[in-house]
Design a protein around this motif. Structure first.
Motif, mmCIF file in Angstrom:
data_model
loop_
_atom_site.group_PDB
_atom_site.id
_atom_site.type_symbol
_atom_site.label_atom_id
_atom_site.label_comp_id
_atom_site.label_asym_id
_atom_site.label_seq_id
_atom_site.Cartn_x
_atom_site.Cartn_y
_atom_site.Cartn_z
ATOM 1 N N LEU A 39 -32.208 -32.473 -33.693
ATOM 2 C CA LEU A 39 -31.314 -33.648 -33.353
ATOM 3 C C LEU A 39 -30.559 -33.309 -32.234
ATOM 4 N N CYS A 40 -30.723 -34.014 -30.960
ATOM 5 C CA CYS A 40 -29.977 -33.966 -29.803
ATOM 6 C C CYS A 40 -28.844 -34.610 -29.763
ATOM 7 N N SER A 41 -28.885 -36.086 -30.135
ATOM 8 C CA SER A 41 -27.608 -36.714 -30.110
ATOM 9 C C SER A 41 -27.613 -38.060 -30.713
ATOM 10 N N TYR A 42 -26.637 -38.641 -31.131
ATOM 11 C CA TYR A 42 -26.707 -40.126 -31.638
ATOM 12 C C TYR A 42 -25.277 -40.734 -31.457
ATOM 13 N N HIS A 43 -25.493 -41.834 -31.345
ATOM 14 C CA HIS A 43 -24.192 -42.816 -31.098
ATOM 15 C C HIS A 43 -24.265 -44.175 -32.085
ATOM 16 N N PHE A 44 -23.846 -44.409 -33.002
ATOM 17 C CA PHE A 44 -23.819 -45.377 -33.987
ATOM 18 C C PHE A 44 -22.527 -46.045 -34.143
ATOM 19 N N VAL A 45 -22.577 -47.384 -34.340
ATOM 20 C CA VAL A 45 -21.181 -48.103 -34.812
ATOM 21 C C VAL A 45 -21.422 -48.665 -36.303
ATOM 22 N N ILE A 46 -20.827 -48.058 -37.281
ATOM 23 C CA ILE A 46 -21.147 -48.352 -38.653
ATOM 24 C C ILE A 46 -19.965 -49.386 -39.053
ATOM 25 N N LYS A 47 -20.405 -50.395 -39.659
ATOM 26 C CA LYS A 47 -19.314 -51.319 -40.249
ATOM 27 C C LYS A 47 -19.691 -51.420 -41.693
ATOM 28 N N ASP A 48 -18.361 -51.209 -42.500
ATOM 29 C CA ASP A 48 -18.170 -50.722 -43.673
ATOM 30 C C ASP A 48 -17.125 -51.651 -44.426
ATOM 31 N N ASP A 49 -17.056 -52.705 -45.233
ATOM 32 C CA ASP A 49 -15.896 -53.142 -45.874
ATOM 33 C C ASP A 49 -15.122 -53.851 -44.598
ATOM 34 N N ASN A 50 -15.784 -54.474 -43.905
ATOM 35 C CA ASN A 50 -15.049 -55.111 -42.709
ATOM 36 C C ASN A 50 -14.281 -54.413 -41.830
ATOM 37 N N THR A 51 -14.839 -52.889 -41.835
ATOM 38 C CA THR A 51 -14.076 -52.135 -40.859
ATOM 39 C C THR A 51 -15.246 -51.454 -40.017
ATOM 40 N N GLU A 52 -14.897 -51.067 -38.797
ATOM 41 C CA GLU A 52 -15.780 -50.338 -37.987
ATOM 42 C C GLU A 52 -15.480 -49.068 -37.642
ATOM 43 N N SER A 53 -16.563 -47.918 -37.681
ATOM 44 C CA SER A 53 -16.328 -46.691 -37.208
ATOM 45 C C SER A 53 -17.408 -46.150 -36.600
ATOM 46 N N GLU A 54 -17.235 -45.168 -35.569
ATOM 47 C CA GLU A 54 -18.142 -44.738 -34.732
ATOM 48 C C GLU A 54 -18.649 -43.361 -35.120
ATOM 49 N N LEU A 55 -20.018 -43.182 -35.169
ATOM 50 C CA LEU A 55 -20.476 -41.740 -35.326
ATOM 51 C C LEU A 55 -20.988 -41.324 -34.073
ATOM 52 N N ASP A 56 -20.618 -40.296 -33.329
ATOM 53 C CA ASP A 56 -21.066 -40.030 -32.044
ATOM 54 C C ASP A 56 -21.070 -38.459 -32.043
ATOM 55 N N LYS A 57 -22.267 -37.888 -31.530
ATOM 56 C CA LYS A 57 -22.190 -36.364 -31.508
ATOM 57 C C LYS A 57 -23.273 -35.997 -30.767
ATOM 58 N N THR A 58 -23.094 -34.799 -29.891
ATOM 59 C CA THR A 58 -24.217 -34.281 -28.949
ATOM 60 C C THR A 58 -24.234 -32.848 -29.352
ATOM 61 N N ASN A 59 -25.730 -32.452 -29.829
ATOM 62 C CA ASN A 59 -25.872 -31.034 -30.229
ATOM 63 C C ASN A 59 -26.756 -30.421 -28.717
ATOM 64 N N PHE A 60 -27.436 -31.111 -28.146
ATOM 65 C CA PHE A 60 -28.297 -30.727 -27.037
ATOM 66 C C PHE A 60 -28.126 -31.587 -26.080
ATOM 67 N N ASP A 61 -27.724 -31.156 -24.737
ATOM 68 C CA ASP A 61 -28.021 -32.179 -23.521
ATOM 69 C C ASP A 61 -28.577 -31.374 -22.441
ATOM 70 N N ASP A 62 -29.167 -30.082 -22.833
ATOM 71 C CA ASP A 62 -29.994 -29.347 -21.663
ATOM 72 C C ASP A 62 -31.293 -29.040 -22.177
ATOM 73 N N TYR A 63 -32.391 -29.582 -21.602
ATOM 74 C CA TYR A 63 -33.609 -29.247 -21.839
ATOM 75 C C TYR A 63 -33.907 -27.803 -22.047
ATOM 76 N N GLN A 64 -33.356 -27.018 -20.845
ATOM 77 C CA GLN A 64 -33.500 -25.375 -20.680
ATOM 78 C C GLN A 64 -33.051 -24.857 -22.095
ATOM 79 N N ILE A 65 -32.064 -25.227 -22.567
ATOM 80 C CA ILE A 65 -31.715 -24.659 -23.747
ATOM 81 C C ILE A 65 -32.703 -24.644 -24.958
ATOM 82 N N LEU A 66 -33.319 -25.857 -25.017
ATOM 83 C CA LEU A 66 -34.321 -26.065 -26.117
ATOM 84 C C LEU A 66 -35.768 -25.582 -25.909
ATOM 85 N N LEU A 67 -36.048 -25.252 -24.639
ATOM 86 C CA LEU A 67 -37.090 -24.497 -24.206
ATOM 87 C C LEU A 67 -37.224 -23.247 -24.978
ATOM 88 N N LYS A 68 -36.028 -22.559 -25.274
ATOM 89 C CA LYS A 68 -35.990 -21.322 -26.042
ATOM 90 C C LYS A 68 -35.903 -21.394 -27.319
#
Length: 225
Positions: free
Chosen positions: A122-151
């Protein structure tokens, strides 16, 4: 001549007398001091008891202060420990809540090759979650460099093999590409791709687009031509 002898004898006699008086002056003074001490009144039993009681009181007071000081230091240390535990508990709770939301709202990816599930990252995600008339963001980056993933551990494949990608929640749009210094799109049909004609290790990015956000996974392939 006789006169000189007489003067010398007189001076000598005076000196002897002076030394004799000086020699006995100090013992006389000591005798007087001892006599004064002997004349001092003896302390009564009650006075001695009071002095002993005062000494004990001072010793007890000193011990009490030491005990209070140690107790205060112990309370301070305990307070610091409780604060640390509380902070750790809060951080753990937040982490668990985040993981709960991630497992609830973030789609997972299944990679199938030769009828078996394979590793993905799982490299990254960004979602806007609506729940009970409220909004929250889920945002995370695990990997942003393919050189790291190659290992990372890779999936050994042969050129031309078919790999199937399936999200737990169907996206509006899905794309796959070779992730490197230059992005090279891979043709995807019904969630499947063919391993490109290469003889090297590559990172394949699989991106799903939803109405409320995007998610990116990576699959590391060790391609044998």
């Amino acid at each position: 001549m006789r006169k000189n002898i007489f003067l010398f004898s007189l001076i000598l006699t005076m000196l002897i007398t002076l030394n004799f008086n000086m020699a006995y002056a100090e013992p006389n003074e000591n005798v007087e001091q001892n006599e004064e001490r002997e004349n001092e009144p003896y302390k009564t039993l009650e006075e001695l008891k009071k002095e002993l009681k005062e000494e004990r009181r001072q010793i007890d007071q000193q011990r009490l202060e030491e005990i209070r000081k140690k107790e205060q230091e112990k309370r301070e240390q305990l307070g610091e420990t409780e604060n640390l535990e509380k902070n750790d508990g809060n951080e753990k709770k937040k982490s668990e809540e985040k993981k709960s939301k991630e497992s609830e709202y973030i789609p997972s990816l299944i990679v199938r090759l030769r009828g078996k599930h394979s590793a993905k990252y799982l490299c990254s995600y960004h979602f806007v979650i609506k729940d009970d008339n409220t909004e929250s963001e889920l945002d995370k980056t695990n990997f942003d460099d393919y050189q790291i993933l190659l290992k990372k551990p890779s999936l050994k494949v042969r050129a031309g093999e078919v790999i199937n990608f399936e999200f737990s929640e169907k996206p509006i749009k899905v794309r796959a590409y070779i992730w490197g210094d230059e992005i090279k799109e891979l043709q995807m049909k019904r969630g499947t791709i063919k391993v490109p004609q290469l003889d090297e290790k590559i990172v394949v990015g699989v991106e799903g687009t939803y109405k409320n956000g995007k998610i990116l996974y990576a699959v590391v392939l060790d391609v044998r031509g």
